[in-house]
Design an enzyme around this catalytic site. Structure first.
Site, PDB file in Angstrom:
ATOM      1  N   GLU A   1      10.239  -4.188   9.802  1.00 53.25           N
ATOM      2  CA  GLU A   1      10.665  -3.221   9.107  1.00 53.25           C
ATOM      3  C   GLU A   1      11.411  -2.176  10.317  1.00 53.25           C
ATOM      4  OE1 GLU A   1       7.567  -1.232   6.797  1.00 53.25           O
ATOM      5  OE2 GLU A   1       8.926   0.738   6.639  1.00 53.25           O
TER       6      GLU A   1
ATOM      7  N   GLU B   1      -0.607  -5.361   8.874  1.00 56.82           N
ATOM      8  CA  GLU B   1       0.232  -4.728   9.740  1.00 56.82           C
ATOM      9  C   GLU B   1      -0.393  -5.022  11.243  1.00 56.82           C
ATOM     10  OE1 GLU B   1       0.886  -0.546   8.810  1.00 56.82           O
ATOM     11  OE2 GLU B   1       1.447  -0.938   6.736  1.00 56.82           O
TER      12      GLU B   1
ATOM     13  N   ASP C   1       0.900  -1.267  -0.071  1.00 57.72           N
ATOM     14  CA  ASP C   1      -0.125  -0.173  -0.046  1.00 57.72           C
ATOM     15  C   ASP C   1       0.672   1.176  -0.088  1.00 57.72           C
ATOM     16  OD1 ASP C   1       0.936  -0.107   2.749  1.00 57.72           O
ATOM     17  OD2 ASP C   1      -1.172   0.281   3.695  1.00 57.72           O
ATOM     18  N   SER C   2       2.024   1.055   0.169  1.00 53.75           N
ATOM     19  CA  SER C   2       3.153   2.198  -0.054  1.00 53.75           C
ATOM     20  C   SER C   2       2.906   2.901  -1.567  1.00 53.75           C
ATOM     21  CB  SER C   2       4.512   1.696  -0.040  1.00 53.75           C
ATOM     22  OG  SER C   2       4.932   0.597  -0.816  1.00 53.75           O
TER      23      SER C   2
ATOM     24  N   ASP D   1      -1.113  -6.341  -0.180  1.00 52.62           N
ATOM     25  CA  ASP D   1      -1.154  -5.786   1.069  1.00 52.62           C
ATOM     26  C   ASP D   1      -2.536  -5.130   1.504  1.00 52.62           C
ATOM     27  OD1 ASP D   1       0.492  -4.810   3.231  1.00 52.62           O
ATOM     28  OD2 ASP D   1       1.165  -3.014   2.236  1.00 52.62           O
TER      29      ASP D   1
ATOM     30  N   LYS E   1      -0.710  -9.511   3.185  1.00 56.29           N
ATOM     31  CA  LYS E   1       0.018  -9.103   4.145  1.00 56.29           C
ATOM     32  C   LYS E   1      -0.891  -8.045   5.102  1.00 56.29           C
ATOM     33  CE  LYS E   1       3.340  -5.857   3.804  1.00 56.29           C
ATOM     34  NZ  LYS E   1       2.883  -4.761   4.935  1.00 56.29           N
TER      35      LYS E   1
HETATM   36  O1  KIV Z   1       3.428  -1.010   1.548  1.00 60.14           O
HETATM   37  C1  KIV Z   1       4.383  -1.601   1.315  1.00 60.14           C
HETATM   38  O2  KIV Z   1       5.302  -1.318   0.308  1.00 60.14           O
HETATM   39  C2  KIV Z   1       5.090  -2.265   2.844  1.00 60.14           C
HETATM   40  C3  KIV Z   1       6.550  -1.920   2.966  1.00 60.14           C
HETATM   41  C4  KIV Z   1       6.861  -0.856   3.682  1.00 60.14           C
HETATM   42  C5  KIV Z   1       6.996  -3.151   3.574  1.00 60.14           C
HETATM   43  O3  KIV Z   1       4.288  -2.558   3.476  1.00 60.14           O
END
Ligand code: KIV
Length: 288
Positions: free
Chosen positions: A186, A119, A48-49, A87, A117
């Site tokens: 991270e 968090e 989600d970056s 993500d 994934k």
């Molecule tokens: O969104 C993303 O790219 C991530 C990375 C910071 C690991 O979660």
């Protein structure tokens, strides 16, 4: 196209058993995915970056499931063989276990992801367990978790103090017990990452700025190639300054068009004289 085998979870665990580091990169679009496929990257994260690197937001918080699915579909088209992880964006799993399962399922059904994934630590263990119970491999993410950047006090190293480090270790245990196949650490001190890696039994550990002892490494693609203009994290290695190459090319283009040295004959398409003359006749003009 290379003759690459589809990466599977047993293949990733075999690498861990054989002491071979796992490679992982972020990816948000089709052409980059194609290159990552050719390079043989094991795990590709549609992070989600992308909210920051591709959409220009100040944080990852505005990213929606629709954004994630659209980008994950493009990445899957470019890399049919990497282990593709979607993500889960902000508020796609935090509200409830049910929301978490439904949105994780969208990554699998609509974008052909291999895993998702999310968090968070012990407080997210029930979401993790729910998604895993639905048959979806799930990766955890601890340390600097950008969706909680406000609570964490900014983009900074997490777990430098013993108490905070112990909390990250406890969270890693909780996620492993909830069924995580892997955990991303991270910006956690290397020694904490080593302890977590040594202790991991049923999952493997990936480092992003957390040292060399993990089972694998992750980099943000835009940091690797100088493609994010706002900042470059200290931990990122720049493998090539593609951003500068692109900027130079753009400046040259502006110059050449301004001074009429672009385009040249190889950059346009012509027409046979007789066709052109006939065209002018059709238009009723003198061919001179
Ligand atoms: O969104 C993303 O790219 C991530 C990375 C910071 C690991 O979660």
């Amino acid at each position: 196209m290379s003759e690459r085998k589809k990466v599977t979870l047993p293949m990733l665990f075999e690498k861990v058993t054989n002491g071979q580091p796992i490679t992982m990169l972020t990816c948000y679009d089709y052409p980059t995915a194609h290159f990552q496929e050719e390079a043989g990257v094991d795990m590709v994260l549609v992070g989600d970056s992308l909210g920051m690197t591709m959409l220009g937001y100040e944080s990852t918080l505005p990213v929606t499931m629709e954004d994630m699915i659209r980008h994950a579909q493009a990445v899957r088209r470019g890399t049919p063989n990497a282990w593709l992880i979607g993500d889960m964006p902000y508020m796609s799993y935090q509200p409830s276990v049910e929301a978490a399962i439904r949105n994780a399922g969208r990554f699998m059904a609509e974008a052909a992801c291999d895993a998702v994934k999310l968090e968070g630590g012990a407080e997210m263990a029930d979401r993790m367990a729910g998604i895993v119970a639905a048959g979806i491999p799930t990766m955890g993410h601890l340390g600097l978790t950008p969706q909680s950047v406000s609570a964490l006090g900014g983009f900074r190293v997490q777990g430098k103090g013993a108490l905070q480090a112990k909390k990250i270790m406890d969270d890693a245990k909780a996620l492993e017990e909830a069924g995580a196949f892997a955990i991303l650490l991270e910006m956690v001190p290397d020694r904490v990452c080593r302890l977590i890696t040594e202790r991991a039994k049923d999952c493997f550990i990936i480092s992003l700025g957390s040292g060399p002892q993990a089972h694998g490494q992750l980099l943000i693609y835009h940091d690797m190639f100088g493609l994010y203009p706002r900042f470059k994290p200290r931990m990122a290695k720049v493998y090539a300054d593609a951003g500068q190459v692109i900027l130079n090319g753009l400046k040259q283009y502006v110059q050449e068009v301004t001074h009429r040295s672009f385009p040249q004959p190889e950059n346009w398409f012509g027409m046979k004289d007789e066709e052109y003359e006939e065209l002018l006749q059709l238009l009723g003009r003198d061919t001179g």
